[in-house]
Design a protein around this motif. Structure first.
Motif, PDB file in Angstrom:
ATOM      1  N   SER A   1      59.035  25.276  18.812  1.00 50.63           N
ATOM      2  CA  SER A   1      57.968  26.167  18.725  1.00 50.63           C
ATOM      3  C   SER A   1      56.404  25.344  18.769  1.00 50.63           C
ATOM      4  N   ILE A   2      55.452  26.215  18.793  1.00 49.60           N
ATOM      5  CA  ILE A   2      54.174  25.927  18.471  1.00 49.60           C
ATOM      6  C   ILE A   2      53.748  26.053  17.192  1.00 49.60           C
ATOM      7  N   ASN A   3      53.301  25.024  16.530  1.00 53.14           N
ATOM      8  CA  ASN A   3      53.081  25.106  15.020  1.00 53.14           C
ATOM      9  C   ASN A   3      51.552  25.336  14.849  1.00 53.14           C
ATOM     10  N   LEU A   4      51.087  26.763  14.919  1.00 59.55           N
ATOM     11  CA  LEU A   4      49.997  27.307  15.197  1.00 59.55           C
ATOM     12  C   LEU A   4      48.916  26.937  13.992  1.00 59.55           C
ATOM     13  N   PRO A   5      49.262  26.627  12.883  1.00 57.05           N
ATOM     14  CA  PRO A   5      48.363  26.439  11.647  1.00 57.05           C
ATOM     15  C   PRO A   5      47.661  24.783  12.186  1.00 57.05           C
ATOM     16  N   LEU A   6      48.563  23.991  13.024  1.00 55.81           N
ATOM     17  CA  LEU A   6      47.800  22.756  13.324  1.00 55.81           C
ATOM     18  C   LEU A   6      46.786  22.855  14.350  1.00 55.81           C
ATOM     19  N   HIS A   7      46.470  23.879  14.957  1.00 56.02           N
ATOM     20  CA  HIS A   7      45.785  24.092  16.225  1.00 56.02           C
ATOM     21  C   HIS A   7      44.444  24.919  15.894  1.00 56.02           C
ATOM     22  N   ASN A   8      43.510  24.518  16.590  1.00 50.42           N
ATOM     23  CA  ASN A   8      42.344  25.609  17.166  1.00 50.42           C
ATOM     24  C   ASN A   8      42.940  26.748  17.991  1.00 50.42           C
ATOM     25  N   VAL A   9      43.036  28.039  17.713  1.00 50.09           N
ATOM     26  CA  VAL A   9      43.754  28.919  18.553  1.00 50.09           C
ATOM     27  C   VAL A   9      42.914  28.945  19.975  1.00 50.09           C
ATOM     28  N   LEU A  10      41.757  28.870  19.879  1.00 53.77           N
ATOM     29  CA  LEU A  10      40.981  28.765  21.070  1.00 53.77           C
ATOM     30  C   LEU A  10      41.683  28.010  22.159  1.00 53.77           C
TER      31      LEU A  10
ATOM     32  N   LEU B   1      56.195  32.201  24.032  1.00 55.76           N
ATOM     33  CA  LEU B   1      55.948  31.191  22.930  1.00 55.76           C
ATOM     34  C   LEU B   1      56.797  31.572  21.793  1.00 55.76           C
ATOM     35  N   ALA B   2      57.182  30.834  21.043  1.00 55.28           N
ATOM     36  CA  ALA B   2      57.728  30.943  19.739  1.00 55.28           C
ATOM     37  C   ALA B   2      56.769  30.183  18.852  1.00 55.28           C
ATOM     38  N   VAL B   3      56.237  31.024  17.688  1.00 53.07           N
ATOM     39  CA  VAL B   3      55.303  30.400  17.005  1.00 53.07           C
ATOM     40  C   VAL B   3      55.898  30.141  15.696  1.00 53.07           C
ATOM     41  N   ALA B   4      55.415  29.002  14.756  1.00 48.79           N
ATOM     42  CA  ALA B   4      56.086  28.579  13.566  1.00 48.79           C
ATOM     43  C   ALA B   4      54.826  28.418  12.607  1.00 48.79           C
ATOM     44  N   PRO B   5      55.130  27.951  11.563  1.00 52.90           N
ATOM     45  CA  PRO B   5      53.873  27.847  10.338  1.00 52.90           C
ATOM     46  C   PRO B   5      53.760  26.266  10.259  1.00 52.90           C
ATOM     47  N   GLY B   6      54.943  25.720  10.844  1.00 54.60           N
ATOM     48  CA  GLY B   6      54.842  24.106  10.534  1.00 54.60           C
ATOM     49  C   GLY B   6      55.606  23.805   9.060  1.00 54.60           C
ATOM     50  N   TRP B   7      56.393  22.606   8.838  1.00 56.45           N
ATOM     51  CA  TRP B   7      56.848  22.510   7.654  1.00 56.45           C
ATOM     52  C   TRP B   7      56.551  21.127   7.062  1.00 56.45           C
ATOM     53  N   HIS B   8      56.593  20.152   7.755  1.00 52.64           N
ATOM     54  CA  HIS B   8      56.044  18.826   7.086  1.00 52.64           C
ATOM     55  C   HIS B   8      55.075  18.462   6.719  1.00 52.64           C
ATOM     56  N   ALA B   9      54.983  18.055   5.597  1.00 47.76           N
ATOM     57  CA  ALA B   9      53.252  18.052   5.000  1.00 47.76           C
ATOM     58  C   ALA B   9      52.591  16.784   5.975  1.00 47.76           C
TER      59      ALA B   9
ATOM     60  N   LEU C   1      49.285  31.262  10.074  1.00 45.73           N
ATOM     61  CA  LEU C   1      50.046  31.589  11.178  1.00 45.73           C
ATOM     62  C   LEU C   1      49.727  33.156  11.891  1.00 45.73           C
ATOM     63  N   ASN C   2      49.713  33.914  10.815  1.00 45.55           N
ATOM     64  CA  ASN C   2      49.720  35.297  11.250  1.00 45.55           C
ATOM     65  C   ASN C   2      48.292  35.570  11.801  1.00 45.55           C
ATOM     66  N   ARG C   3      47.185  34.991  11.138  1.00 41.69           N
ATOM     67  CA  ARG C   3      45.915  35.134  11.550  1.00 41.69           C
ATOM     68  C   ARG C   3      45.713  34.609  13.006  1.00 41.69           C
ATOM     69  N   SER C   4      46.373  33.406  13.132  1.00 39.99           N
ATOM     70  CA  SER C   4      46.022  32.731  14.498  1.00 39.99           C
ATOM     71  C   SER C   4      46.831  33.305  15.481  1.00 39.99           C
ATOM     72  N   ARG C   5      48.058  33.856  15.320  1.00 42.70           N
ATOM     73  CA  ARG C   5      48.908  34.571  16.381  1.00 42.70           C
ATOM     74  C   ARG C   5      48.210  35.818  16.735  1.00 42.70           C
ATOM     75  N   GLU C   6      47.579  36.453  15.536  1.00 44.80           N
ATOM     76  CA  GLU C   6      46.952  37.752  16.096  1.00 44.80           C
ATOM     77  C   GLU C   6      45.823  37.610  17.099  1.00 44.80           C
ATOM     78  N   GLN C   7      45.135  36.247  16.742  1.00 48.23           N
ATOM     79  CA  GLN C   7      43.830  36.057  17.582  1.00 48.23           C
ATOM     80  C   GLN C   7      44.418  35.468  18.919  1.00 48.23           C
ATOM     81  N   LEU C   8      45.516  34.770  18.886  1.00 46.86           N
ATOM     82  CA  LEU C   8      46.134  34.354  20.195  1.00 46.86           C
ATOM     83  C   LEU C   8      46.302  35.538  21.216  1.00 46.86           C
ATOM     84  N   GLN C   9      47.017  36.562  20.269  1.00 45.36           N
ATOM     85  CA  GLN C   9      47.567  37.519  21.257  1.00 45.36           C
ATOM     86  C   GLN C   9      46.264  38.416  21.781  1.00 45.36           C
TER      87      GLN C   9
END
Length: 382
Positions: free
Chosen positions: A109-118, A137-145, A162-170
């Motif tokens: 998946s893409i771990n969206l919280p690690l990224h600038n959504v733009l 795209l499968a999106v995920a929050p990430g898990w490893h600190a 993740l939810n905010r970034s996914r909404e903006q990405l869409q």
């Protein structure tokens, strides 16, 4: 959150037909019902036996593209030897777009919280153009600190991020703007380029054990990518039921959502040969995976770390036990007859697709031979 933010049931049904056929133009007619899930391949560990991991990725992708598999998934993994070959699925997707013509090209998946959504919107729209509109795209929050050294502030609230970034990405994918402030304090309405080929971005939510995540995916019209991590087939069936019921509750076709399941895969000439071929590579893979989970920084994983330390002298026995569980209930390891029975069982649970994990330490020739034995079970050859 409005229903217009997600694929409608009819669009999802059309998408499923495209996923099976690889078509990107007019929707293909639904095939006759099958007792088997669709098949794709997924890369996760970067372990490739006697070959370069990228050689394995490209050769396998070329093969499955011509053999009728539905998709190639690539992950996002950081700062670990096992899996570290895959830090950016968008870069891998661009490479795959150049050597394939039919398969869907998926982040898994893409771990969206690690990224600038733009940047995520720009990169994946580029891959969508290169592939002629084959991106999912499968999106995920990430898990490893440790991964969050890339964006430390996002770790604690990563599910919300993740939810905010996914909404903006869409939104960006559809051609809407998002507001950002530049370095001089001036506000801008940003539209990303290039514009994608597909008007809607097909989205999977990556989830394993969390029932709430399955429910959320159903209520919001997402597909689901899952793996049998820390739970088995009976628990998977329960979660699929939760997902289908959630879709029905909000007025979506309960059967239209796609459930994709990752399974370690090796189809051998016979059952004994298959098990003995994968045993050394699979046990080494499991050892690396368990250790990574034990150091992830999450409380459940820290408990496992303590358990592993107490089991240190019996580690080989413990890993053999885990290996046997995987072989018997949580993998696609065996001969072609066993593979069909396993696929039928997961289809009966509600699994629409199996993503065959192939890069856990076998050689390129072994992986390709396995896929050749598996390919007669594809939809078009079942």
């Amino acid at each position: 959150m409005s229903d217009s933010s997600f694929l409608e049931a009819g669009q999802l049904a059309s998408l499923k037909a495209k996923l099976r056929s690889g078509a990107t133009g007019a929707p293909a007619p639904d095939p006759a019902p099958s007792s088997l899930p669709d098949l794709g391949v997924i890369f996760f560990s970067g372990l490739s036996g006697d070959s370069d991991p990228y050689e394995l990725l490209l050769e396998v992708s070329r093969y499955v593209d011509g053999a009728g598999f539905g998709a190639v998934w690539t992950p996002e993994r950081h700062f670990t030897d096992a899996g570290g070959a895959y830090p950016n699925p968008a870069v891998l997707g661009a490479a795959l777009a150049m050597v394939t013509e039919n398969v869907r090209i998926r982040a898994g998946s893409i771990n969206l919280p690690l990224h600038n959504v733009l940047r995520a919107a720009e990169e994946w729209a580029l891959v969508d153009n290169l592939s002629g509109g084959r991106v999912d795209l499968a999106v995920a929050p990430g898990w490893h600190a440790r991964d969050f050294v890339l964006n430390p502030d996002a770790f604690q609230d990563r599910a919300q991020v993740l939810n905010r970034s996914r909404e903006q990405l869409q939104d960006l994918w559809r051609g809407n703007t998002v507001q950002r402030t530049d370095a001089l304090g001036e506000s801008h309405d940003i539209l990303t380029f290039p514009r994608p080929v597909q008007p809607e971005l097909p989205v999977w939510l990556t989830s394993s054990k969390s029932e709430d995540a399955w429910r959320f995916a159903g209520e919001n019209g997402f597909n689901v990518l899952s793996a049998l991590i820390n739970f088995g087939p009976p628990e998977l069936k329960k979660r699929i039921d939760i997902y289908r019921e959630a879709r029905a509750r909000v007025g979506l076709d309960p059967d239209a959502g796609v459930v994709s399941l990752m399974l370690h895969t090796y189809v051998g000439a016979d059952m004994d040969e298959a098990v003995e071929t994968v045993r050394p590579a699979m046990i080494e893979y499991l050892s690396s995976f368990v250790t990574q989970h034990a150091t992830s920084g999450q409380s459940e994983s820290r408990d496992k770390s303590e358990t592993l330390r107490t089991l240190d002298q019996d580690r080989a026995e413990f890993l053999e036990m885990v290996f046997q569980r995987y072989v018997t209930s949580s993998s696609l390891i065996g001969d072609a007859k066993q593979a069909r029975a396993t696929l039928e069982g997961f289809h009966d649970m509600g699994v629409d697709e199996v993503a065959c994990l192939v890069d856990f330490g076998l050689s390129k020739d072994e992986v390709l031979a396995s896929l050749a034995r598996l390919s007669p079970l594809l939809q078009n050859g079942a």
